[in-house]
Enzyme design. Structure first.
Site, mmCIF file in Angstrom:
data_model
loop_
_atom_site.group_PDB
_atom_site.id
_atom_site.type_symbol
_atom_site.label_atom_id
_atom_site.label_comp_id
_atom_site.label_asym_id
_atom_site.label_seq_id
_atom_site.Cartn_x
_atom_site.Cartn_y
_atom_site.Cartn_z
ATOM 1 N N LYS A 298 -50.542 22.902 -60.144
ATOM 2 C CA LYS A 298 -51.778 22.212 -59.806
ATOM 3 C C LYS A 298 -52.578 22.958 -58.741
ATOM 4 C CE LYS A 298 -49.105 18.348 -59.708
ATOM 5 N NZ LYS A 298 -48.613 16.979 -59.658
ATOM 6 N N LYS B 295 -45.725 30.432 -62.435
ATOM 7 C CA LYS B 295 -45.695 29.173 -63.194
ATOM 8 C C LYS B 295 -47.037 28.443 -63.078
ATOM 9 C CE LYS B 295 -44.164 25.860 -59.833
ATOM 10 N NZ LYS B 295 -43.476 24.718 -59.409
ATOM 11 N N LYS C 291 -42.955 27.694 -50.501
ATOM 12 C CA LYS C 291 -43.974 26.837 -49.880
ATOM 13 C C LYS C 291 -44.248 27.265 -48.439
ATOM 14 C CE LYS C 291 -43.972 23.008 -52.981
ATOM 15 N NZ LYS C 291 -43.611 21.650 -53.328
HETATM 16 P P1 AMP Z 1 -44.369 18.558 -59.498
HETATM 17 O O1 AMP Z 1 -45.755 18.533 -60.015
HETATM 18 O O2 AMP Z 1 -44.053 19.803 -58.741
HETATM 19 O O3 AMP Z 1 -43.983 17.295 -58.774
HETATM 20 O O4 AMP Z 1 -43.421 18.664 -60.780
HETATM 21 C C1 AMP Z 1 -43.108 17.582 -61.605
HETATM 22 C C2 AMP Z 1 -42.211 17.996 -62.744
HETATM 23 O O5 AMP Z 1 -42.860 18.937 -63.613
HETATM 24 C C3 AMP Z 1 -40.902 18.677 -62.289
HETATM 25 O O6 AMP Z 1 -39.858 18.259 -63.130
HETATM 26 C C4 AMP Z 1 -41.179 20.135 -62.507
HETATM 27 O O7 AMP Z 1 -40.010 20.876 -62.745
HETATM 28 C C5 AMP Z 1 -42.068 20.106 -63.749
HETATM 29 N N1 AMP Z 1 -42.978 21.274 -63.778
HETATM 30 C C6 AMP Z 1 -43.941 21.575 -62.866
HETATM 31 N N2 AMP Z 1 -44.586 22.722 -63.202
HETATM 32 C C7 AMP Z 1 -44.021 23.143 -64.368
HETATM 33 C C8 AMP Z 1 -44.254 24.277 -65.230
HETATM 34 N N3 AMP Z 1 -45.206 25.180 -64.976
HETATM 35 N N4 AMP Z 1 -43.478 24.400 -66.337
HETATM 36 C C9 AMP Z 1 -42.518 23.471 -66.628
HETATM 37 N N5 AMP Z 1 -42.254 22.400 -65.855
HETATM 38 C C10 AMP Z 1 -42.987 22.224 -64.738
#
Ligand code: AMP
Ligand code: TRP
Length: 325
Positions: free
Chosen positions: A195, A192, A110
């Site tokens: 968003k 990965k 980040k």
């Molecule tokens: P975040 O949107 O970063 O707050 O992520 C929320 C949850 O989604 C966390 O448990 C992340 O590990 C999971 N996550 C986010 N992106 C991915 C991805 N591309 N593949 C699998 N899990 C994800």
């Protein structure tokens, strides 16, 4: 088992969030004590629009419900409404070596992405996450692979506290899905799905059928023609096969067989249709919940009250052990 997890309210959920985290939550809520949090204090560590945060919080609550979380089976609430999260994060920081925070992969990534925004909050992010988890005596944390390192740090922090001041915390473990722990971007299968990634590389849980079709048909694939799983040589097709398998509940082998001798276009068309059908119920439910704002606020209010009681109990013990009360 006691379960805790959270997602940042930073815009629409995508299928990576769903397959990596929420799908597990929905199964876990049936037989465990689950708490799911909307982690708004984490969302403000990267650039954001203050005028949009409240809307994003409400939308994430709607998304939780639309995806299948049941308020009668689990607690969900907004992180900043339970003051103990920030309070415990501060205390955890007083005995965590800086080096452990600097070496976190997410901090490094980040910082690279937003060089103009390397704030102390971003560095302390894992301490706030540790506080989230430890306040509720959590035993397991269902997350995607990118968060595993933070859960390991949480264990270390808990162990250090217990040794230094006396036992208060449970050492939690992460729960990763067997498959789907890291869904990759459709535009760059080495990164990965995220968003903030290229919008075409990310399928939202509430995307329209047209958007889904367009994104899947333009997903980056690999040289060759075969629909075969090979992460190294065919990362694009392998990612699409993983998504296909998780939404259809068929094994990769079965899908490879189904598409033997057929081309990428046919496979992609079938995947787009599968996603459109699988995501349609989420869209329907989202519309339904969007018109029930009062009900959603009531659920969040109840969640807050339940969370506060648990968090305050842990905090009292922490303060006593640290000599603060
Ligand atoms: P975040 O949107 O970063 O707050 O992520 C929320 C949850 O989604 C966390 O448990 C992340 O590990 C999971 N996550 C986010 N992106 C991915 C991805 N591309 N593949 C699998 N899990 C994800
Ligand atoms: N850091 C997580 C992410 O970016 C979100 C999060 C915050 C979380 N607190 C948590 C996840 C506690 C699990 C448990 O995805």
């Amino acid at each position: 088992m006691k379960i805790f997890s959270g997602i940042r309210p930073t815009g629409e959920l995508h299928i990576g969030n769903y397959l990596g985290a929420i799908k597990q939550w929905i199964e876990l809520q049936e037989k465990n004590e689950c708490i799911f949090c909307i982690v708004d204090l984490h969302a403000v560590t990267t650039p954001y629009k203050s005028g949009e945060l409240q809307k994003n919080i409400l939308e994430l609550a709607v998304a939780y419900l639309a995806a299948g979380l049941k308020p009668e089976k689990c607690v969900f609430f907004i992180q900043s409404e339970v003051k103990e999260h920030a309070e415990l994060a501060w205390l955890l920081g007083t005995f965590t070596p800086l080096g452990e925070l600097y070496r976190m992969t997410q901090f490094k990534e980040k910082s690279k992405k937003h060089p103009e925004y390397i704030n102390a909050g971003l560095l302390n992010y894992p301490l706030l996450m540790a506080a989230d988890i430890l306040l509720y005596q959590t035993e397991a944390v269902p997350v995607g692979l990118d968060q595993q390192q933070h859960v390991e740090l949480t264990r270390e922090v808990a162990r250090r506290f217990n040794k230094k001041f006396g036992k208060v915390f449970v050492e939690p473990k992460s729960l990763l899905p067997n498959v789907g722990e890291k869904i990759m971007s459709l535009q760059n299968p080495k990164k990965k799905m995220s968003k903030t990634d290229h919008p075409q590389g990310c399928i939202g849980l509430f995307d329209t059928p047209e958007e889904i079709k367009k994104k899947i048909m333009s997903a980056v694939t690999d040289t060759g023609k075969q629909i075969r799983y090979d992460e190294k040589k065919k990362p694009g097709i392998s990612n699409l096969l993983t998504i296909y398998s998780l939404f259809s509940e068929k094994t990769i082998k079965e899908i490879e067989k189904k598409f033997e001798g057929k081309g990428y276009a046919e496979f992609k068309k079938s995947l787009a249709n599968l996603l459109i059908d699988s995501l349609a119920p989420f869209q329907r439910k989202k519309q339904e919940f969007l018109s029930r704002e009062v009900y959603i606020k009531e659920i969040l209010e109840q969640g807050k009250r339940k969370a506060q009681i648990l968090a305050q109990t842990t905090m009292q013990e922490v303060k006593k052990k640290m000599g603060l009360s």
